[in-house]
Scaffold this active site. Sequence first.
Site, PDB file in Angstrom:
ATOM      1  CE  LYS A  91      51.512   5.972  22.415  1.00  0.00           C
ATOM      2  NZ  LYS A  91      51.787   7.277  23.040  1.00  0.00           N
TER       3      LYS A  91
ATOM      4  CE  LYS B  51      46.563   6.802  25.533  1.00  0.00           C
ATOM      5  NZ  LYS B  51      47.521   7.794  26.078  1.00  0.00           N
TER       6      LYS B  51
HETATM    7  N1  CTP Z   1      58.339  14.216  24.193  1.00  0.00           N
HETATM    8  C1  CTP Z   1      59.297  15.214  23.892  1.00  0.00           C
HETATM    9  N2  CTP Z   1      60.227  14.969  22.922  1.00  0.00           N
HETATM   10  C2  CTP Z   1      60.238  13.795  22.248  1.00  0.00           C
HETATM   11  C3  CTP Z   1      59.296  12.779  22.554  1.00  0.00           C
HETATM   12  C4  CTP Z   1      58.354  13.023  23.536  1.00  0.00           C
HETATM   13  O1  CTP Z   1      59.278  16.281  24.492  1.00  0.00           O
HETATM   14  N3  CTP Z   1      61.148  13.622  21.317  1.00  0.00           N
HETATM   15  C5  CTP Z   1      57.314  14.483  25.197  1.00  0.00           C
HETATM   16  C6  CTP Z   1      55.904  14.413  24.630  1.00  0.00           C
HETATM   17  O2  CTP Z   1      55.586  15.618  23.971  1.00  0.00           O
HETATM   18  C7  CTP Z   1      55.083  14.178  25.882  1.00  0.00           C
HETATM   19  C8  CTP Z   1      56.048  13.358  26.765  1.00  0.00           C
HETATM   20  O3  CTP Z   1      57.355  13.481  26.198  1.00  0.00           O
HETATM   21  O4  CTP Z   1      54.789  15.402  26.526  1.00  0.00           O
HETATM   22  C9  CTP Z   1      55.670  11.876  26.791  1.00  0.00           C
HETATM   23  O5  CTP Z   1      55.513  11.498  25.447  1.00  0.00           O
HETATM   24  P1  CTP Z   1      55.258  10.047  24.921  1.00  0.00           P
HETATM   25  O6  CTP Z   1      54.074  10.063  24.020  1.00  0.00           O
HETATM   26  O7  CTP Z   1      55.284   9.078  26.018  1.00  0.00           O
HETATM   27  O8  CTP Z   1      56.620   9.862  24.069  1.00  0.00           O
HETATM   28  P2  CTP Z   1      56.850   9.618  22.538  1.00  0.00           P
HETATM   29  O9  CTP Z   1      58.285   9.265  22.388  1.00  0.00           O
HETATM   30  O10 CTP Z   1      56.333  10.770  21.716  1.00  0.00           O
HETATM   31  O11 CTP Z   1      55.970   8.308  22.294  1.00  0.00           O
HETATM   32  P3  CTP Z   1      55.152   7.809  21.018  1.00  0.00           P
HETATM   33  O12 CTP Z   1      56.114   7.703  19.888  1.00  0.00           O
HETATM   34  O13 CTP Z   1      54.604   6.465  21.470  1.00  0.00           O
HETATM   35  O14 CTP Z   1      54.064   8.826  20.783  1.00  0.00           O
END
Ligand code: CTP
Length: 141
Positions: free
Chosen positions: A52, A50
């Site tokens: 990432k 992806k």
């Molecule tokens: N999530 C959430 N609130 C946040 C960050 C994440 O509710 N502030 C939720 C995402 O919507 C997802 C889950 O946590 O359903 C896992 O998200 P993930 O992508 O692992 O976390 P992120 O912090 O958004 O990571 P990245 O910045 O790498 O996208």
Amino acid sequence: MTIADKPVTVLTYGTFDLFHIGHLRLIQRLRALGDRLVVGISTDEFNARKGKQSIIPYADRAAIVAAIRGVDEVFPEHDWSQKADDIQRFGADIFAMGDDWAGKFDDLAQYCSVVYLERTAGISSTKIKGQLIPRSDKPVA
Ligand code: CTP
């Protein structure tokens, strides 16, 4: 909380790198939707595909999420295409994600309810990574 006397199973997915308060709040709200919460954690290989890269390796991310109260089971997410099989394998009644994914998984509504929950504002793994100070840049005491 049962559907025809069957406990309600909630299924979700994520990377959960640098586990933070947004992850915790999401997990708590997901668990409140049902009786059993199953979490698919993106493997390092899947993340690489992806584009990432997580700081914390899969085994540690999975162990951390598995230890959170309310999480009943974790398993690896290897590929985008496995969700329909997972829903059936785990008997999921609700597929739920944060609303950064709103609309993206609506096709799964043929198997179970699809729900998007509001994200916690102001925090993400990406944001934390951006705030980390490289060791060499730290002021010398
Ligand atoms: N999530 C959430 N609130 C946040 C960050 C994440 O509710 N502030 C939720 C995402 O919507 C997802 C889950 O946590 O359903 C896992 O998200 P993930 O992508 O692992 O976390 P992120 O912090 O958004 O990571 P990245 O910045 O790498 O996208």
